[in-house]
Design a protein around this motif. Structure first.
Motif, short mmCIF file in Angstrom:
data_model
loop_
_atom_site.label_atom_id
_atom_site.label_comp_id
_atom_site.label_asym_id
_atom_site.label_seq_id
_atom_site.Cartn_x
_atom_site.Cartn_y
_atom_site.Cartn_z
N VAL A 44 0.85 -1.19 0.00
CA VAL A 44 0.00 0.00 0.00
C VAL A 44 0.88 1.24 0.00
N GLU A 45 0.52 2.25 -0.80
CA GLU A 45 1.24 3.53 -0.78
C GLU A 45 0.49 4.50 0.12
N ALA A 46 1.24 5.17 1.00
CA ALA A 46 0.63 6.07 1.97
C ALA A 46 1.53 7.27 2.21
N TRP A 47 0.94 8.33 2.75
CA TRP A 47 1.68 9.52 3.15
C TRP A 47 2.09 9.39 4.61
N LEU A 48 3.38 9.65 4.90
CA LEU A 48 3.89 9.69 6.27
C LEU A 48 4.05 11.14 6.70
N VAL A 49 3.44 11.51 7.81
CA VAL A 49 3.49 12.88 8.33
C VAL A 49 4.41 12.86 9.55
N THR A 50 5.52 13.63 9.53
CA THR A 50 6.55 13.46 10.55
C THR A 50 6.80 14.68 11.43
N ARG A 51 6.40 15.88 11.04
CA ARG A 51 6.63 17.05 11.89
C ARG A 51 5.50 17.22 12.88
N TYR A 52 5.84 17.74 14.05
CA TYR A 52 4.85 17.85 15.13
C TYR A 52 3.65 18.70 14.73
N SER A 65 -10.61 10.81 7.20
CA SER A 65 -11.58 9.91 7.80
C SER A 65 -10.90 8.65 8.33
N LYS A 66 -11.51 8.06 9.37
CA LYS A 66 -11.04 6.77 9.87
C LYS A 66 -11.71 5.61 9.15
N ASN A 67 -12.70 5.88 8.35
CA ASN A 67 -13.49 4.83 7.70
C ASN A 67 -12.75 4.30 6.47
N PRO A 68 -12.37 3.01 6.45
CA PRO A 68 -11.65 2.45 5.31
C PRO A 68 -12.43 2.52 4.00
N ALA A 69 -13.72 2.75 4.07
CA ALA A 69 -14.52 2.86 2.85
C ALA A 69 -14.06 4.03 1.99
N HIS A 70 -13.35 4.98 2.58
CA HIS A 70 -12.86 6.13 1.82
C HIS A 70 -11.51 5.86 1.15
N HIS A 71 -10.97 4.67 1.32
CA HIS A 71 -9.69 4.34 0.72
C HIS A 71 -9.87 3.97 -0.74
N ALA A 72 -9.25 4.75 -1.63
CA ALA A 72 -9.30 4.44 -3.06
C ALA A 72 -8.23 3.39 -3.35
N PHE A 304 -7.89 8.33 5.92
CA PHE A 304 -8.07 8.37 4.46
C PHE A 304 -8.69 9.72 4.08
N ALA A 305 -8.11 10.35 3.08
CA ALA A 305 -8.60 11.67 2.65
C ALA A 305 -9.95 11.54 1.98
N THR A 306 -10.94 12.27 2.50
CA THR A 306 -12.27 12.25 1.91
C THR A 306 -12.39 13.23 0.75
N ALA A 315 0.28 17.99 -1.75
CA ALA A 315 -1.09 17.76 -2.22
C ALA A 315 -1.44 16.29 -2.02
N VAL A 316 -2.45 16.05 -1.21
CA VAL A 316 -2.92 14.69 -0.92
C VAL A 316 -4.23 14.49 -1.67
N ALA A 317 -4.31 13.45 -2.47
CA ALA A 317 -5.49 13.22 -3.30
C ALA A 317 -6.60 12.54 -2.50
N GLU A 318 -7.82 12.71 -2.95
CA GLU A 318 -8.95 12.03 -2.34
C GLU A 318 -8.72 10.51 -2.37
N GLY A 319 -8.96 9.87 -1.24
CA GLY A 319 -8.79 8.42 -1.13
C GLY A 319 -7.41 7.99 -0.68
N ASP A 320 -6.44 8.91 -0.63
CA ASP A 320 -5.08 8.53 -0.22
C ASP A 320 -5.04 8.19 1.27
N PRO A 321 -4.30 7.12 1.63
CA PRO A 321 -4.07 6.83 3.05
C PRO A 321 -3.03 7.79 3.63
N VAL A 322 -3.24 8.17 4.88
CA VAL A 322 -2.31 9.06 5.60
C VAL A 322 -1.99 8.41 6.94
N LEU A 323 -0.70 8.31 7.23
CA LEU A 323 -0.23 7.76 8.50
C LEU A 323 0.58 8.83 9.23
N VAL A 324 0.10 9.23 10.39
CA VAL A 324 0.80 10.22 11.20
C VAL A 324 1.85 9.50 12.04
#
Length: 421
Positions: A44-52, A65-72, A304-306, A315-324
């Protein structure tokens, strides 16, 4: 994003070397690619967010969103986010997978069981469990603090809160152990444990409906019967996630915390002296610092970006996973003075170890109680406590979300009054 043309090559992520010490790699990402898209070990490809600052903003961002249904998701990524097996076991409707208003409704049903005042009433039981676990090995002069204390303590504690009968709690310990052992390996072992838990919880909910008690599962059933619209699947999913999220985080908090104290003897000696003087202030700030310094949750659970949005200039696209990346944010020098130094007396410490925003960890008060009790009791009852192996011989569990040791072998002396063989 910072210009990284002269920063050298990006560090390798998610290797065994990285698992041992991820902090140099996270420092590079914070400086050069603070919001970084990468392929995870699952593919899976995801965005890693690293700064406080970015991490804190992302944790409270309603468009994530926390709902996996938004994952493209692409076909090869299907089912590779979240907890293995939860979809097939019909355990998806829990707090880590839903948004308001369902999240608000379900969290309200259980929040009163985890208030600091309610948890304080549970303190004698946590102390009793801790002493019983230590009694089993204190005469041996050696132990594995993961297997003998950090792992069983939160399992038995959360089982007591949920209302799992004592005669069934060892089954939960076995299932939880399989989850931890296979957390970074084949997903089948975890999925089998999840299925066993689901089957057991369905049976337990039925039994509690027939014979309710003064426990959390009975409370969920009563709420449902009183018109709170809690389905059986929601009740089972709630019990499951409280167990799943509530035990491994505390296992790692106790294990990582004790390891940090053993590696920083000056801080450990300060804490021992404080405890010997009957003071509790350093223990309380110390646990918060251990959460910041090498916390149990390395990456916050999936978002997941709604809709399309910008995070940290990316720029984070709709449906992209994001991991803080909580571990990276909590060592950000823009937020914490000398972030790579363990300072148990640190008071300016708004760490993100338990998240931020509406998904802030519900069980944080219980985890803090268990960690404070375990660490204080271990230091009090195990004099001359020391590692039984070289630090380089220790192994960290593989996995994406959690950070914890597989084992923590120690040696120690004995105190008068402890059980003897």
């Amino acid at each position: 994003m910072t210009d990284n043309s002269t920063a050298g090559p990006a560090p390798a992520l998610f290797t065994w070397e990285f698992a041992t010490d991820p902090y140099p790699a996270y420092a590079w990402l914070r400086e050069n690619a603070p919001v970084h898209r990468t392929a995870l070990p699952s593919g899976v490809e995801a965005w890693l967010v690293t700064r406080y600052a970015d991490a804190r903003a992302a944790l409270a961002e309603p468009r994530l969103s926390k709902n996996p249904a938004h994952h493209a998701e692409s076909p090869h990524a299907k089912g590779k986010t979240g907890i293995p097996g939860e979809r097939k076991a019909e355990l998806m409707t829990h707090l880590l997978n839903i948004d308001p208003p369902d999240h608000t409704r379900l969290r309200r049903l259980v929040s009163k069981a985890f208030t600091p005042r309610t948890v304080a009433l549970f303190a004698p039981r946590v102390q009793e469990l801790t002493d019983q676990l230590i009694d089993a090995f204190v005469a041996d002069g050696r132990a594995d603090l993961i297997h003998d204390v950090a792992f069983p303590l939160p399992i038995y504690a959360i089982c007591d809160l949920l209302g799992v009968p004592r005669e069934d709690q060892d089954d939960f310990r076995d299932w939880a152990g399989m989850m931890i052992r296979h957390g970074g390996g084949p997903r089948g072992g975890v999925a089998r444990s999840v299925k066993k838990m689901r089957n057991y919880l369905a049976e337990l909910i039925h039994r509690k409906r027939e014979n309710p008690g003064d426990d959390l599962i009975s409370g969920l059933i009563r709420a449902s019967d009183d018109g709170e619209h809690l389905t059986e699947n929601e009740a089972a999913a709630m019990a499951f996630i409280l167990l799943f999220a509530g035990f491994e985080t505390t296992v790692n908090l106790i294990g990582n915390g004790m390891y940090a104290l053993l590696r920083n003897p000056d801080q450990r000696e300060r804490l021992e002296a404080s405890l010997a003087a009957g003071e509790s202030g350093l223990l309380a700030t110390g646990v918060e610092e251990l959460l910041r310094y090498d916390g149990p949750v390395e990456l916050a659970t999936w978002r997941f970006a709604t809709e399309a949005l910008t995070l940290g200039g990316q720029a984070v696209a709709e449906g992209d996973p994001v991991l803080v990346v909580l571990a990276a944010a909590d060592r950000d020098p823009e937020r914490f003075t000398e972030p790579d130094t363990l300072d148990l007396s640190r008071t300016d410490n708004q760490h993100l170890g338990y998240g931020h925003g509406i998904h802030y960890c519900l069980g944080a008060p219980l985890a803090r109680l268990e960690a404070q009790t375990a660490l204080a009791t271990l230091l009090r009852r195990l004099p001359e406590l020391r590692l039984a192996v070289e630090p380089g011989d220790l192994r960290w569990r593989g996995g994406l979300i959690m950070r914890g040791l597989r084992t923590l072998p120690v040696e120690f002396g004995t105190r008068a009054g402890d059980p003897q063989v």
